[in-house]
Design a protein around this motif. Structure first.
Motif, mmCIF file in Angstrom:
data_model
loop_
_atom_site.group_PDB
_atom_site.id
_atom_site.type_symbol
_atom_site.label_atom_id
_atom_site.label_comp_id
_atom_site.label_asym_id
_atom_site.label_seq_id
_atom_site.Cartn_x
_atom_site.Cartn_y
_atom_site.Cartn_z
ATOM 1 N N GLN A 1 -9.541 -7.717 8.659
ATOM 2 C CA GLN A 1 -8.597 -9.161 8.746
ATOM 3 C C GLN A 1 -9.687 -9.812 7.787
ATOM 4 N N GLY A 2 -10.306 -8.934 7.100
ATOM 5 C CA GLY A 2 -10.786 -9.725 5.785
ATOM 6 C C GLY A 2 -10.055 -9.351 4.133
ATOM 7 N N ILE A 3 -10.953 -9.132 3.383
ATOM 8 C CA ILE A 3 -10.267 -8.446 2.144
ATOM 9 C C ILE A 3 -10.097 -7.445 1.684
ATOM 10 N N PHE A 4 -8.653 -6.931 1.429
ATOM 11 C CA PHE A 4 -7.591 -5.856 1.118
ATOM 12 C C PHE A 4 -7.691 -5.625 0.505
ATOM 13 N N HIS A 5 -8.014 -4.591 -0.286
ATOM 14 C CA HIS A 5 -6.958 -4.838 -1.691
ATOM 15 C C HIS A 5 -6.297 -3.296 -1.589
ATOM 16 N N ALA A 6 -4.996 -3.207 -1.891
ATOM 17 C CA ALA A 6 -4.263 -1.925 -1.928
ATOM 18 C C ALA A 6 -4.733 -0.781 -2.324
ATOM 19 N N TYR A 7 -6.366 -0.911 -3.142
ATOM 20 C CA TYR A 7 -6.536 0.177 -4.002
ATOM 21 C C TYR A 7 -7.557 1.338 -3.116
ATOM 22 N N TYR A 8 -8.080 -0.132 -2.851
ATOM 23 C CA TYR A 8 -9.283 0.997 -1.430
ATOM 24 C C TYR A 8 -8.938 2.064 -0.636
ATOM 25 N N THR A 9 -7.265 2.478 -0.808
ATOM 26 C CA THR A 9 -6.589 3.384 0.228
ATOM 27 C C THR A 9 -6.602 4.668 -0.763
ATOM 28 N N VAL A 10 -8.132 4.458 -1.880
ATOM 29 C CA VAL A 10 -8.345 5.977 -2.484
ATOM 30 C C VAL A 10 -9.376 6.508 -1.255
ATOM 31 N N ALA A 11 -9.622 6.526 -0.675
ATOM 32 C CA ALA A 11 -10.418 6.676 0.207
ATOM 33 C C ALA A 11 -10.033 7.906 0.694
ATOM 34 N N LEU A 12 -8.717 7.235 1.263
ATOM 35 C CA LEU A 12 -7.924 8.015 2.368
ATOM 36 C C LEU A 12 -7.402 8.927 1.283
ATOM 37 N N ALA A 13 -7.334 9.283 -0.228
ATOM 38 C CA ALA A 13 -6.761 10.345 -0.824
ATOM 39 C C ALA A 13 -7.273 12.332 -0.177
ATOM 40 N N ALA B 1 1.305 -1.084 -0.378
ATOM 41 C CA ALA B 1 0.120 -0.077 -0.113
ATOM 42 C C ALA B 1 0.856 1.256 0.171
ATOM 43 N N GLY B 2 1.953 1.648 0.310
ATOM 44 C CA GLY B 2 3.435 2.727 0.519
ATOM 45 C C GLY B 2 2.967 3.381 -0.463
#
Length: 637
Positions: A336-348, A283-284
């Motif tokens: 702990q469930g499904i996580f993908h790095a692209y979810y982090t767009v919600a932090l942008a 994710a970095g």
């Protein structure tokens, strides 16, 4: 830092530049996420499929999300025809809108240059460039949440009910884009308004209740409509085991993402969950370039404004965006469930706004030493992130490090602060900007896209060029295109021949059997496409196949309804074996196409109906091949 005259045209330059970055070469990604593109194609042919978010125009099953994110794309396709640009340009425009809202919010709380800094940081965030050039639900989610934050900032200034209600409506509609993720900002927004709004306490309470009611209406009208339609008259709700929207929202897309115990999903795939997940190699490079600065700058700004009145709008804005970052960031880090790095767009948006606001407060109060330390730390962190992409422009990290440290040092001793500060800003944004350009220049396909070059985390583009791919990460065997227990690893379901096509782009690893798999769809051969089209007018579905991405490839090639047996994961009980037999007896399905997900239901807690259907077809009908792909004519035993 930005004169009044320049501030008039600078926002236009920012937004035009963002539009160019987000739209440039957009068609190279083709169908992008074929799963959603197929649903868009279906909605462009059927208003019923449009409303429910069905995967096919005949309405067998929905996508595994609420459908609002599909609606702008469907309307675009209805206007301009089915093509990549018609699907993806609405997403890019949502990105421009998100940047505009970040700019407007920070500009309102601070200054023009702070708004421009925040807007540029938002526009150049690599994962934002990725997702606003892609057709996942995240684009609409981020736009609506950014609108909600802007509305809360406006409401707080004068205690305006109207703006608070608009925030509630935006959050409610964001629920229809990506269900419970939309509500992660809710506790922080509500608490900030309750504490800081410049009206009486009980008036604040009443305003929040009214805004909450507006949110419930905006989110609940579609849920109520689905509940009122008999199950026999609508598509099956994909992603659920009981044909229930509430189960979809609370289970597969809700608590299951937190604890990894969703039924019919992929289970707990993320043993890497922890406090530093957002900084790791997965994710970095997507989101974390300015994350340390977004934590330090607002903390320092809050300290400097500690004696400000309770209703101080600048500090309230810091809390609005800060609560968004902290709550959502912690959930992403620890889930702990499904996580993908692209979810982090919600932090942008939160990161960008906090950087702009924090820098403005510190600059205006003369805290240049803190700014210098933040610039130096950001440069060092950028160097670390750039070094993870071994062999990809290795000189860039050195330039960023030298320029950033040099500017930070100069800020401690020079009086020409604006010029030095500009150099520091450029140095801090150079790393994410380089990743952003690389992302925009590369096609992306499949279910798990990633921004920038490879970092060795099983995703991204191989360093130094080459074909685009999508890593399987921690996915189980069937999710990588092969069924559990397959000894050859080729993903062949019973009776499968060799695949006639494979997926392409910065997308997916797929098994050799079947056309696509869980993560991506391929392009079927001309022979197979012609076969599926032949005589299709006499059938409800031209074909059926296990898994939504397998179905998507055939559907996009033929523009005919293709039943996705078992939904996205092949684990939904839709249709049941008995129901499928009934469809076959009624001559509603012409062909069954071999797939690499014939056993996907085993070991996931979901239904095994898809595997049973595939086995029944093999045992009952004669297999033939078309373009190297196994096909069963369900009208002939």
């Amino acid at each position: 830092m930005v004169t009044e005259a320049k501030s008039r045209w600078a926002p236009a330059v920012l937004l035009v530049g963002t539009g160019v970055l987000y739209i440039w070469g957009l068609g190279a990604s083709g169908w992008a996420n074929s799963f959603y593109s197929a649903a868009v194609q279906a909605g462009s042919q059927s208003w019923k499929a449009f409303f429910f978010g069905a995967s096919d125009a005949a309405g067998a099953i929905t996508v595994d999300k609420t459908p609002a994110s599909l609606w702008p794309m469907v309307l675009s396709v209805r206007l301009f025809g089915l093509n990549s640009w018609a699907i993806l340009v609405p997403q890019a425009l949502m990105g421009v809108g998100s940047v505009a809202m970040v700019y407007a919010s920070v500009r309102r709380s601070a200054s023009a240059w702070a708004g421009l800094l925040a807007g540029a940081a938002m526009a150049l965030t690599p994962v934002a460039v990725l997702m606003f050039r892609f057709n996942n639900p995240d684009a609409l989610l981020v736009l609506l949440l950014t609108v909600a934050a802007y509305c809360v900032v406006r409401a707080q200034e004068r205690g305006a009910t109207r703006w608070l209600v608009l925030a509630g409506v935006a959050i409610g509609f964001a629920f229809l884009a990506k269900v419970l993720q939309a509500f992660l900002v809710l506790p922080g927004f509500a608490l900030v308004y309750l504490v800081t709004a410049p009206v009486g306490f009980w008036r604040r309470v009443r305003q929040l209740l009214v805004a909450g009611a507006a949110m419930v209406v905006a989110a609940g009208w579609w849920l109520l409509a689905v509940a009122l339609v008999p199950a026999s008259q609508r598509p099956y709700i994909g992603g659920s085991q009981t044909n229930s929207v509430l189960e979809l929202a609370l289970g597969y897309n809700g608590l299951g993402r937190l604890n990894g115990e969703d039924y019919g999903g992929l289970g707990n795939l993320n043993q890497q969950a922890g406090w530093l997940r957002l900084f790791d190699t997965e994710a970095g490079g997507q989101i974390a370039w300015l994350l340390p600065a977004a934590l330090v700058l607002p903390a320092a700004a809050m300290w400097l404004t500690r004696r400000a009145p309770r209703t101080d709008p600048v500090r309230a804005a810091l809390w609005v965006w800060g609560s968004w970052l902290v709550v959502t960031g912690l959930i992403f880090s620890l889930m702990q469930g499904i996580f993908h790095a692209y979810y982090t767009v919600a932090l942008a948006p939160a990161i960008a706004a906090l950087v702009g606001l924090g820098a403005a407060v510190l600059w205006e109060r003369g805290a240049h030493r803190v700014l210098a330390m933040v610039a130096a730390g950001t440069a060092v962190w950028s160097y670390v992130l750039l070094s993870r992409s071994s062999g990809w422009n290795p000189w860039l990290g050195v330039v960023v490090l030298v320029a950033g440290l040099g500017a930070a040092l100069a800020m401690l001793f020079t009086r020409r602060m604006p010029a030095v500060a500009a150099v520091a800003v450029v140095a801090c944004l150079a790393g994410p900007a380089a990743y952003a350009v690389d992302t925009a220049a590369s096609p992306h396909t499949g279910a798990i896209p990633t921004a920038g070059p490879s970092t060795g985390a099983g995703s991204g583009r191989p360093s130094g060029g080459g074909s685009q791919r999508q890593g399987g990460g921690n996915l189980p065997p069937f999710a990588q295109g092969r069924s559990p227990g397959d000894g050859d690893g080729q993903g062949r379901s019973p009776g499968d021949g060799d695949s006639g096509a494979q997926g392409r782009g910065r997308g997916g690893r797929m098994g050799g059997g079947g056309m696509g798999g869980l993560l991506n769809a391929g392009t079927p051969s001309a022979e197979l496409t012609a076969l599926l089209k032949s005589g299709a007018s006499g059938f409800t579905w031209a074909a059926a196949t296990v898994g939504s991405n397998n179905a998507a490839g055939y559907q996009l090639a033929t523009e005919l309804p293709v039943m996705a047996v078992g939904g996205f994961n092949g684990t939904d009980p839709a249709p049941t074996l008995e129901r499928f037999k009934q469809y076959v007896a009624e001559k509603k399905i012409h062909y069954f196409v071999g797939t690499g997900m014939g056993g996907a239901g085993r070991g996931t807690g979901g239904s095994d109906d898809a595997a049973r259907i595939a086995a029944w077809v093999r045992e009952t009908f004669t297999a033939t091949t078309a373009g190297g792909t196994t096909v069963f004519d369900l009208t002939r035993s």
